[in-house]
Scaffold this motif. Structure first.
Motif, PDB file in Angstrom:
ATOM      1  N   VAL A 197      37.431  64.108  33.961  1.00 57.72           N
ATOM      2  CA  VAL A 197      36.735  63.522  32.796  1.00 57.72           C
ATOM      3  C   VAL A 197      35.606  62.637  33.337  1.00 57.72           C
ATOM      4  O   VAL A 197      35.783  61.430  33.507  1.00 57.72           O
ATOM      5  CB  VAL A 197      37.705  62.679  31.920  1.00 57.72           C
ATOM      6  N   ALA A 216      35.597  49.729  28.366  1.00 59.77           N
ATOM      7  CA  ALA A 216      36.279  50.902  28.936  1.00 59.77           C
ATOM      8  C   ALA A 216      36.134  50.914  30.453  1.00 59.77           C
ATOM      9  O   ALA A 216      37.029  51.299  31.191  1.00 59.77           O
ATOM     10  CB  ALA A 216      35.707  52.182  28.354  1.00 59.77           C
ATOM     11  N   VAL A 256      38.139  44.400  31.459  1.00 58.59           N
ATOM     12  CA  VAL A 256      38.818  45.710  31.488  1.00 58.59           C
ATOM     13  C   VAL A 256      40.304  45.525  31.163  1.00 58.59           C
ATOM     14  O   VAL A 256      40.863  46.258  30.336  1.00 58.59           O
ATOM     15  CB  VAL A 256      38.635  46.391  32.867  1.00 58.59           C
ATOM     16  N   SER A 290      33.735  50.023  40.787  1.00 59.45           N
ATOM     17  CA  SER A 290      34.066  50.411  39.409  1.00 59.45           C
ATOM     18  C   SER A 290      35.442  49.872  39.041  1.00 59.45           C
ATOM     19  O   SER A 290      36.376  49.948  39.836  1.00 59.45           O
ATOM     20  CB  SER A 290      34.139  51.936  39.311  1.00 59.45           C
ATOM     21  N   PHE A 291      35.529  49.371  37.806  1.00 58.71           N
ATOM     22  CA  PHE A 291      36.799  48.836  37.294  1.00 58.71           C
ATOM     23  C   PHE A 291      37.123  49.574  36.005  1.00 58.71           C
ATOM     24  O   PHE A 291      36.283  49.646  35.098  1.00 58.71           O
ATOM     25  CB  PHE A 291      36.674  47.332  37.002  1.00 58.71           C
ATOM     26  N   TYR A 292      38.335  50.108  35.887  1.00 56.33           N
ATOM     27  CA  TYR A 292      38.730  50.815  34.662  1.00 56.33           C
ATOM     28  C   TYR A 292      40.246  50.958  34.647  1.00 56.33           C
ATOM     29  O   TYR A 292      40.901  50.730  35.671  1.00 56.33           O
ATOM     30  CB  TYR A 292      38.049  52.194  34.592  1.00 56.33           C
ATOM     31  N   ILE A 293      40.794  51.298  33.463  1.00 55.30           N
ATOM     32  CA  ILE A 293      42.242  51.494  33.344  1.00 55.30           C
ATOM     33  C   ILE A 293      42.507  53.000  33.423  1.00 55.30           C
ATOM     34  O   ILE A 293      41.843  53.788  32.745  1.00 55.30           O
ATOM     35  CB  ILE A 293      42.758  50.955  31.975  1.00 55.30           C
ATOM     36  N   ASP A 307      47.406  53.277  32.488  1.00 62.59           N
ATOM     37  CA  ASP A 307      47.854  51.901  32.233  1.00 62.59           C
ATOM     38  C   ASP A 307      47.748  50.953  33.421  1.00 62.59           C
ATOM     39  O   ASP A 307      48.291  49.856  33.384  1.00 62.59           O
ATOM     40  CB  ASP A 307      49.310  51.888  31.703  1.00 62.59           C
ATOM     41  N   ALA A 345      33.693  49.010  33.936  1.00 59.56           N
ATOM     42  CA  ALA A 345      32.716  48.011  34.400  1.00 59.56           C
ATOM     43  C   ALA A 345      32.259  48.395  35.799  1.00 59.56           C
ATOM     44  O   ALA A 345      33.062  48.868  36.614  1.00 59.56           O
ATOM     45  CB  ALA A 345      33.346  46.622  34.427  1.00 59.56           C
ATOM     46  N   TRP A 346      30.970  48.209  36.032  1.00 60.78           N
ATOM     47  CA  TRP A 346      30.430  48.403  37.381  1.00 60.78           C
ATOM     48  C   TRP A 346      29.935  47.066  37.911  1.00 60.78           C
ATOM     49  O   TRP A 346      29.320  46.300  37.148  1.00 60.78           O
ATOM     50  CB  TRP A 346      29.199  49.318  37.365  1.00 60.78           C
ATOM     51  N   ARG A 364      41.093  45.129  27.697  1.00 63.08           N
ATOM     52  CA  ARG A 364      40.698  46.344  26.955  1.00 63.08           C
ATOM     53  C   ARG A 364      39.484  46.073  26.062  1.00 63.08           C
ATOM     54  O   ARG A 364      39.310  46.707  25.036  1.00 63.08           O
ATOM     55  CB  ARG A 364      41.864  46.861  26.079  1.00 63.08           C
ATOM     56  N   LEU A 383      45.052  48.936  36.209  1.00 63.02           N
ATOM     57  CA  LEU A 383      43.663  48.593  36.535  1.00 63.02           C
ATOM     58  C   LEU A 383      43.292  49.273  37.848  1.00 63.02           C
ATOM     59  O   LEU A 383      43.999  49.132  38.849  1.00 63.02           O
ATOM     60  CB  LEU A 383      43.503  47.071  36.683  1.00 63.02           C
ATOM     61  N   GLU A 437      40.330  49.839  40.868  1.00 57.95           N
ATOM     62  CA  GLU A 437      39.103  49.301  41.437  1.00 57.95           C
ATOM     63  C   GLU A 437      38.644  50.282  42.513  1.00 57.95           C
ATOM     64  O   GLU A 437      39.226  50.344  43.590  1.00 57.95           O
ATOM     65  CB  GLU A 437      39.348  47.920  42.064  1.00 57.95           C
TER      66      GLU A 437
END
Lengths: 102, 102, 102
Positions: free
Chosen positions: A77, B27, B21, A37-40, A43, B29-30, B24, A45, A47
């Motif tokens: 969340v 939101a 990501v 999974s990749f997300y911010i 602020d 990524a898998w 931006r 990144l 992984e």
């Protein structure tokens, strides 16, 4: 309805899957293999290795299943997304409704 | 919106995931594990190992994300499919919108 | 359309994938890695290792593909669910229609 959520690992995902199925809140649950999974977050990144939980439930029972998933979920969340099926094999839908009515 | 695409390998999928990501444009990524893909190409059955990239993006940002994915994608005719979610946990949707607005 | 079904193992899933693609009943098929399935059967919680088959087919061909999948499927009551895509890359959709028309 198809409900999708990510969990930190397979054990957490399996525990929730068993609970929701045994409580008849969903007809069936899948725990997929590891994903990346990749997300911010704050602020930065991120992984992470996560697992995907996929739940199948008759539409009229979906909100109950989502509420219980929310309660059981370890994240502050959690990602909980649902998509309505445009077609379900009638015999399978009949079985799913019977399972969730008991 | 849930955007799905196949990539030749996990490294390509991860590279695109990071870019989208960090920009931006999505939101989250898998990158799923290896899958086996079957399709006809130049009248021959093809059986390839590929990887699936799954992107989650607020609906209003989906076309921008799809355009960038198209630009970054190594295939001549990539599989890019999107499905609208019928339900998203409100707190998660709020987070996703904030992340994609920065 | 995206058609999803679970199969007992990857070999069964691959056999069906090849048949549906060679018969031009679907444009492309994926066989995912092993998943863990949880469901109630005869009042008992079942935990099985299964495989997920994902089929992509132009909407107008979906019912034909579902019927053939039903015929080929080893389960008495198979899980066959379909979701309509809200967006498909035009070049990919064109290719998928051509493949399924031959």
């Amino acid at each position: 309805m198809i409900i999708i959520s990510t969990l930190p690992n397979r054990e957490d995902a399996k525990k929730i899957a068993r609970t929701l199925v045994e409580k008849r809140l969903v007809a069936c649950a899948w725990v997929l293999g590891e994903i990346q999974s990749f997300y911010i977050w704050k602020d930065q990144l991120q992984e992470d290795e996560e697992t995907v939980l996929v739940l199948k439930v008759p539409k009229e029972k979906a909100s109950e299943a989502i509420n219980e998933l929310r309660n059981l979920h370890p994240y502050e969340v959690p990602e909980i997304i649902a998509v309505e099926a445009d077609y379900v094999l009638p015999e399978y839908l009949k079985w799913a409704k019977e399972v969730c009515e008991k």
